[in-house]
Write a protein that holds these residues in place. Sequence first.
Motif, PDB file in Angstrom:
ATOM      1  N   UNK A  39      -2.819  46.313  -4.220  1.00 47.32           N
ATOM      2  CA  UNK A  39      -2.941  45.285  -5.255  1.00 47.32           C
ATOM      3  C   UNK A  39      -4.256  44.538  -5.094  1.00 47.32           C
ATOM      4  N   UNK A  40      -4.789  44.098  -6.224  1.00 45.91           N
ATOM      5  CA  UNK A  40      -5.998  43.283  -6.262  1.00 45.91           C
ATOM      6  C   UNK A  40      -5.685  42.012  -7.030  1.00 45.91           C
ATOM      7  N   UNK A  41      -5.913  40.865  -6.392  1.00 50.72           N
ATOM      8  CA  UNK A  41      -5.664  39.562  -7.014  1.00 50.72           C
ATOM      9  C   UNK A  41      -7.010  38.880  -7.237  1.00 50.72           C
ATOM     10  N   UNK A  42      -7.414  38.764  -8.503  1.00 50.09           N
ATOM     11  CA  UNK A  42      -8.697  38.168  -8.849  1.00 50.09           C
ATOM     12  C   UNK A  42      -8.534  36.664  -9.045  1.00 50.09           C
ATOM     13  N   UNK A  43      -9.356  35.879  -8.346  1.00 53.56           N
ATOM     14  CA  UNK A  43      -9.212  34.432  -8.390  1.00 53.56           C
ATOM     15  C   UNK A  43      -7.964  34.012  -7.643  1.00 53.56           C
ATOM     16  N   UNK A  44      -7.848  34.476  -6.401  1.00 52.25           N
ATOM     17  CA  UNK A  44      -6.596  34.316  -5.646  1.00 52.25           C
ATOM     18  C   UNK A  44      -6.343  32.900  -5.165  1.00 52.25           C
ATOM     19  N   UNK A  45      -7.365  32.035  -5.189  1.00 53.36           N
ATOM     20  CA  UNK A  45      -7.160  30.654  -4.774  1.00 53.36           C
ATOM     21  C   UNK A  45      -6.647  30.545  -3.352  1.00 53.36           C
ATOM     22  N   UNK A  46      -5.621  29.735  -3.177  1.00 54.56           N
ATOM     23  CA  UNK A  46      -5.073  29.485  -1.842  1.00 54.56           C
ATOM     24  C   UNK A  46      -4.044  30.528  -1.401  1.00 54.56           C
ATOM     25  N   UNK A  47      -3.857  31.567  -2.228  1.00 59.03           N
ATOM     26  CA  UNK A  47      -3.118  32.736  -1.757  1.00 59.03           C
ATOM     27  C   UNK A  47      -1.645  32.820  -2.073  1.00 59.03           C
ATOM     28  N   UNK A  48      -1.140  32.022  -3.001  1.00 59.50           N
ATOM     29  CA  UNK A  48       0.283  32.075  -3.321  1.00 59.50           C
ATOM     30  C   UNK A  48       0.742  33.448  -3.777  1.00 59.50           C
ATOM     31  N   UNK A  49       0.000  34.062  -4.700  1.00 59.57           N
ATOM     32  CA  UNK A  49       0.368  35.391  -5.188  1.00 59.57           C
ATOM     33  C   UNK A  49       0.119  36.460  -4.122  1.00 59.57           C
ATOM     34  N   UNK A  50      -0.983  36.320  -3.389  1.00 60.33           N
ATOM     35  CA  UNK A  50      -1.325  37.281  -2.338  1.00 60.33           C
ATOM     36  C   UNK A  50      -0.199  37.388  -1.312  1.00 60.33           C
ATOM     37  N   UNK A  51       0.264  36.251  -0.857  1.00 57.93           N
ATOM     38  CA  UNK A  51       1.306  36.238   0.173  1.00 57.93           C
ATOM     39  C   UNK A  51       2.621  36.781  -0.374  1.00 57.93           C
ATOM     40  N   UNK A  53       3.056  38.990  -2.725  1.00 57.90           N
ATOM     41  CA  UNK A  53       2.922  40.446  -2.835  1.00 57.90           C
ATOM     42  C   UNK A  53       3.006  41.107  -1.450  1.00 57.90           C
ATOM     43  N   UNK A  54       2.283  40.555  -0.490  1.00 62.02           N
ATOM     44  CA  UNK A  54       2.267  41.141   0.852  1.00 62.02           C
ATOM     45  C   UNK A  54       3.652  41.117   1.493  1.00 62.02           C
ATOM     46  N   UNK A  55       4.398  40.069   1.249  1.00 62.59           N
ATOM     47  CA  UNK A  55       5.756  39.980   1.796  1.00 62.59           C
ATOM     48  C   UNK A  55       6.646  41.089   1.261  1.00 62.59           C
ATOM     49  N   UNK A  80       2.615  33.240   7.133  1.00 60.79           N
ATOM     50  CA  UNK A  80       3.684  34.057   6.555  1.00 60.79           C
ATOM     51  C   UNK A  80       3.881  35.364   7.308  1.00 60.79           C
ATOM     52  N   UNK A  81       3.013  35.659   8.270  1.00 62.03           N
ATOM     53  CA  UNK A  81       3.143  36.872   9.062  1.00 62.03           C
ATOM     54  C   UNK A  81       2.722  38.137   8.344  1.00 62.03           C
ATOM     55  N   UNK A  82       1.831  38.002   7.340  1.00 62.45           N
ATOM     56  CA  UNK A  82       1.428  39.179   6.561  1.00 62.45           C
ATOM     57  C   UNK A  82      -0.091  39.400   6.584  1.00 62.45           C
ATOM     58  N   UNK A  83      -0.771  38.782   7.532  1.00 64.08           N
ATOM     59  CA  UNK A  83      -2.235  38.870   7.570  1.00 64.08           C
ATOM     60  C   UNK A  83      -2.722  40.315   7.674  1.00 64.08           C
ATOM     61  N   UNK A  84      -1.916  41.183   8.302  1.00 60.39           N
ATOM     62  CA  UNK A  84      -2.329  42.583   8.467  1.00 60.39           C
ATOM     63  C   UNK A  84      -2.289  43.355   7.147  1.00 60.39           C
ATOM     64  N   UNK A  85      -1.646  42.795   6.131  1.00 63.92           N
ATOM     65  CA  UNK A  85      -1.574  43.446   4.824  1.00 63.92           C
ATOM     66  C   UNK A  85      -2.557  42.838   3.819  1.00 63.92           C
ATOM     67  N   UNK A  86      -3.343  41.868   4.265  1.00 62.38           N
ATOM     68  CA  UNK A  86      -4.194  41.101   3.355  1.00 62.38           C
ATOM     69  C   UNK A  86      -5.665  41.241   3.724  1.00 62.38           C
TER      70      UNK A  86
END
Length: 207
Positions: A39-51, A53-55, A80-86
């Motif tokens: 997944x690619x999140x454009x304009x991810x900001x502080x990462x709410x969607x990123x985290x 998705x990674x979860x 959130x324990x998902x840094x390895x997926x981000x």
Amino acid sequence: MSEHEEFWDARYSESTRIWSGEPNTMLVTEVEGMVPGRALDLGCGEGGDVVWLARRGWRVTGVDVSRVALERAGEHAKEAGVADLVDLQWHQLGESFPEGEFDLVSAAYLHSTVEMSREAILRAAAAAVAPGGVLLVLGHSGWATWQHTPPHDVHLPSPQEVYDSLGLAEGEWVLERSGEFERSQNSPDGEPGTRTDNVLRVRRLAA
């Protein structure tokens, strides 16, 4: 430092958190049930969607012009324990763009009061969608009910305008959703209100 970077760094530096940390509701609605991939999140900001998705098993590339925001997104992913997926990347979208193809490309509320080539960015986003993948674009249709006078002279395109601007090749894409939805949004002073937003979801046909 560009005007765009300077503006958003200053915006994020106004407080220790700008957004809720929760994912966008419509992203959850549209993505839940999809098989996780890239997944690619454009304009991810502080990462709410990123985290979020990674979860759920997605390998996520998050992009923003603000290094302040990206630092917070990285902290959120670690907590959130998902840094390895981000993979968080700094880009001045319109001038540079992440490499590769993605099963999901999300552009949620990619609006700015600083001039930005939004249409060109969204066309680049479509080009980055892998065969069988989805481009999801969320945007504002208008101002919140408590904003009696529009705060900025920014054009808020309809989903049809966004779709037309993508210039998608005929026979290579299918339109899965195009429409408006209403959500609650409080003013900075806590005044309750609502806002009408829009969603566009298109899928690139598998080769």
